[in-house]
Design an enzyme around this catalytic site. Sequence first.
Site, PDB file in Angstrom:
ATOM      1  N   PHE A  57       0.825  -0.895  -0.384  1.00  0.00           N
ATOM      2  CA  PHE A  57      -0.544   0.355   0.057  1.00  0.00           C
ATOM      3  C   PHE A  57       1.061   1.519   0.076  1.00  0.00           C
ATOM      4  CE2 PHE A  57      -3.663   2.721   1.278  1.00  0.00           C
ATOM      5  CZ  PHE A  57      -4.077   2.735   1.228  1.00  0.00           C
ATOM      6  N   GLU A  85      -8.651 -14.101   4.326  1.00  0.00           N
ATOM      7  CA  GLU A  85      -9.277 -14.507   4.147  1.00  0.00           C
ATOM      8  C   GLU A  85     -10.681 -13.074   4.510  1.00  0.00           C
ATOM      9  OE1 GLU A  85      -9.989 -16.852   7.446  1.00  0.00           O
ATOM     10  OE2 GLU A  85      -7.955 -18.606   6.269  1.00  0.00           O
ATOM     11  N   HIS A  88      -9.349  -7.854   2.505  1.00  0.00           N
ATOM     12  CA  HIS A  88      -8.341  -7.035   2.244  1.00  0.00           C
ATOM     13  C   HIS A  88      -7.676  -6.638   1.440  1.00  0.00           C
ATOM     14  CE1 HIS A  88      -4.897  -4.176   4.587  1.00  0.00           C
ATOM     15  NE2 HIS A  88      -3.942  -5.627   4.227  1.00  0.00           N
TER      16      HIS A  88
END
EC number: 2.5.1.78
Length: 154
Positions: A57, A85, A88
């Site tokens: 990021f 999971e 994100h």
Amino acid sequence: MKIYEGKLIAEGKKFGIVVSRFNEFITNKLLEGALDALKRHGALNENIEIAWVPGAFEIPLIAKKMAESKRYDAVIALGAVIRGETPHFDYVANEVSKGIAKISLDTEVPVIFGVLTTDTIEQAIVRAGTKGGNKGFEAAVTAIEMANLMEEIK
């Protein structure tokens, strides 16, 4: 008719590389591949600068800073975003890819997307230098070609 094609000659060119520290066991291999490609095509160590960032990021901000400095003929962004999971993965992968594309358009400095976005660690390992080649190497070759093409079209 005039045809433009970037040459694969890194001699005399300067390259910035932004590498994500997250998933470092993968990004180190991408960096090794990128450095191998740059050196094989004539880049000198003193014409390559590497910036490590915490995660994928953060890549666009430092890539932008490098591109805006106008010290580099191209910037290579290397990272590995592996699906987990939660959503994100989607947020990070989307923002990093959009950010890198925008930097190139805004600065007119090629910023090359060498960020793996994979569903599994195994897929990332394959793309970082085993059966699937090395995407860091491929990103560096693209950077060389684009740096020369930009110079040719000026």
